[in-house]
Scaffold this active site. Sequence first.
Site, short mmCIF file in Angstrom:
data_model
loop_
_atom_site.label_atom_id
_atom_site.label_comp_id
_atom_site.label_asym_id
_atom_site.label_seq_id
_atom_site.Cartn_x
_atom_site.Cartn_y
_atom_site.Cartn_z
N SER A 291 0.80 -1.22 0.00
CA SER A 291 0.00 0.00 0.00
C SER A 291 0.84 1.27 0.00
O SER A 291 0.35 2.33 -0.42
CB SER A 291 -0.94 0.01 1.22
OG SER A 291 -1.87 -1.03 1.13
N THR B 220 -1.39 4.53 3.30
CA THR B 220 -2.12 5.35 2.33
C THR B 220 -2.19 6.82 2.74
O THR B 220 -1.76 7.69 1.97
CB THR B 220 -3.52 4.78 2.11
OG1 THR B 220 -3.41 3.45 1.59
CG2 THR B 220 -4.32 5.64 1.15
N PHE C 207 -10.21 8.39 16.58
CA PHE C 207 -11.22 7.63 17.31
C PHE C 207 -10.71 6.36 17.96
O PHE C 207 -11.43 5.76 18.75
CB PHE C 207 -12.39 7.30 16.37
CG PHE C 207 -13.14 8.51 15.91
CD1 PHE C 207 -14.00 9.17 16.77
CD2 PHE C 207 -12.97 9.00 14.62
CE1 PHE C 207 -14.70 10.29 16.34
CE2 PHE C 207 -13.66 10.12 14.20
CZ PHE C 207 -14.52 10.78 15.06
#
Length: 618
Positions: A190, A253, A368
């Site tokens: 990635s 990413t 979060f």
Amino acid sequence: MLCRSNGCHCLLFVSVYIFLYLLFVGLLLKVSKQVRYQSYEKASGLWPHWPVSVLRPAINVDWRPGRAGIYFSVSLRGGQREERSSSLTSLWKLTNFLWLPFEEENPEFWRTQGAKALQAALDRKFNTNVAKNIMLFLGDGMGITTITAARILKGQMNNQSGEETVMIMDTFPHAGLVKTYSVDFQIPDSSSTATAYLCGVKTNLNTVGVNAASRNGVCKTQKGNEVTSILKWAKDSGKSVGIVTTTRVQHATPAATYAHTVSRKWYSDADMPASAKKEGCTDIASQLLNNTDIDVIIGGGRKYMTPKGTRDPEYPRDLASRGKRGDGRDLISDWRKMKVGKVARYVWNRTDFDSVDPDTTDYLMALFEPGDMRFEVERDPIMDPSIAETTEKAIRILRKNPKGFFLLVEGGRIDQGHHASRASMALHETVALDNAVAKGLELTNEEETLTLVTADHSHSFSFNGYPFRGQSILGKSPLYGKDMLPYTTLMYGNGPGYKVVNNKRPDIRNVDTNYVQLSAVPLDSETHGGEDVVVLARGPMAHLFHGVQEQSYLAHAMAYAACVGRDLRHCEEQNQSSLGSLSHFTPSPPIGSLVVLHWGLVFGIESCRHCPCPNIFL
């Protein structure tokens, strides 16, 4: 015995009997219809050369009451399809599955559908505007097989058979294929792919925001080989910028939008070797603050921002969730100090997130989870918003900029679901990303917003086994293997799902569909796939995303469409076009001369009104 208690029991028994009778008739019609198709395909050479006995239906409807559930089994010789109902509602869904749309048997159905699609293509006009906004929706590991399976799942979640479902990303009018290999590997990771589609430069495995002259993990090869991303190009041109992810914001990413590092694993300074720190390399989390002024940052990754041992506000007793930084810095506090004079909000829970007013907020950092965010099917909606909700908040903050914005939205846990060979997790993440795409389109204007949906790479993920139309995408093939055991229609080429013991596969007839899919080769973590991935586009200059392209092409095409970065020809062409359109209103030379003479005469008259000489014009 039923009638001895009261008449209601008798009535219930008769109702169930009638219902099961109708169900049996429907199953008979369905299976006989399927056998007719199979016989035709076998005669045409389209069906594998199985024994004729396979095509003889052996129908068995088995009703087993228990825990208010009913178990049904529909069998073919050599194969079996199973459906389980845990309630009367689920039972109704099963019966609804049996009667698929008969209009599809009429060739006019497909001819009409084809004619409509053709006319839509003929009526399509290219949008050549300059893109004020760019939204890039990235499905990490979202290969074409994943998109197909997620489309079916989304339909089945809405009580449809699934195959004919149209996802939001399916409606994008322009599509192309992207080659994903990295400079040093056929199958990429990635970080190398993110550097390609965000920075426009292909690079080596495990490196982020640097070119291929750098080496994985070798700090001294980083300096001088840094490459910047389209997020920075957009920021430098005056646009607002943001990243939204379901992973940690320091992950490969999102990191490629702002960081330069020879190791994607250097999330915090505690993850770096002493030699790298001595040579001047810095961790990804610190670069999040220092490299580019990002307006909106939403995802997970709290523990990489705080000093070692700092208790997590959500999981104070969990040692693995505590801060990791060895330099003692509190990057969250540092971020707040950097935004003095601006309305900057840091939040870590749903309540505080919902209280953020986009109209008055300049900067938002929302983290979060200590690490990656939870899978969609495990997400606590009281604590954590969905990716569609975080996308909405980001857009509402960013779109206040009259110059526009760039936003990266990553469905990052699609990839992690696949690595664990848990197809259910990966597909639900893909459906959630499609919902975020829908929200993005709802909040923006297609005439001025270029929207892309693509993937960084695929997985060793396959869809096989001739399942019936409308069968659960997470279910089993109607045909058994040569070992007379069932198998799932979704599988992996490798991964933790390898379960052969004593040269025998496990019997999964009574196994729930939310499990680790079978794989051919045993690995702790399933690997990526190397085939091309799709790019879907709509909005200004979306037609540039076509054919088969290198993955690095995407950054250049996005930048061209928005007039950011090096290539500003599109703006120049637009300006020339505007000037050209004005020329249509320019008077021809004779008329132009008359206009000049007219206004000159008027000016002269007005001037002479104030002369001391006799006014001959009165």
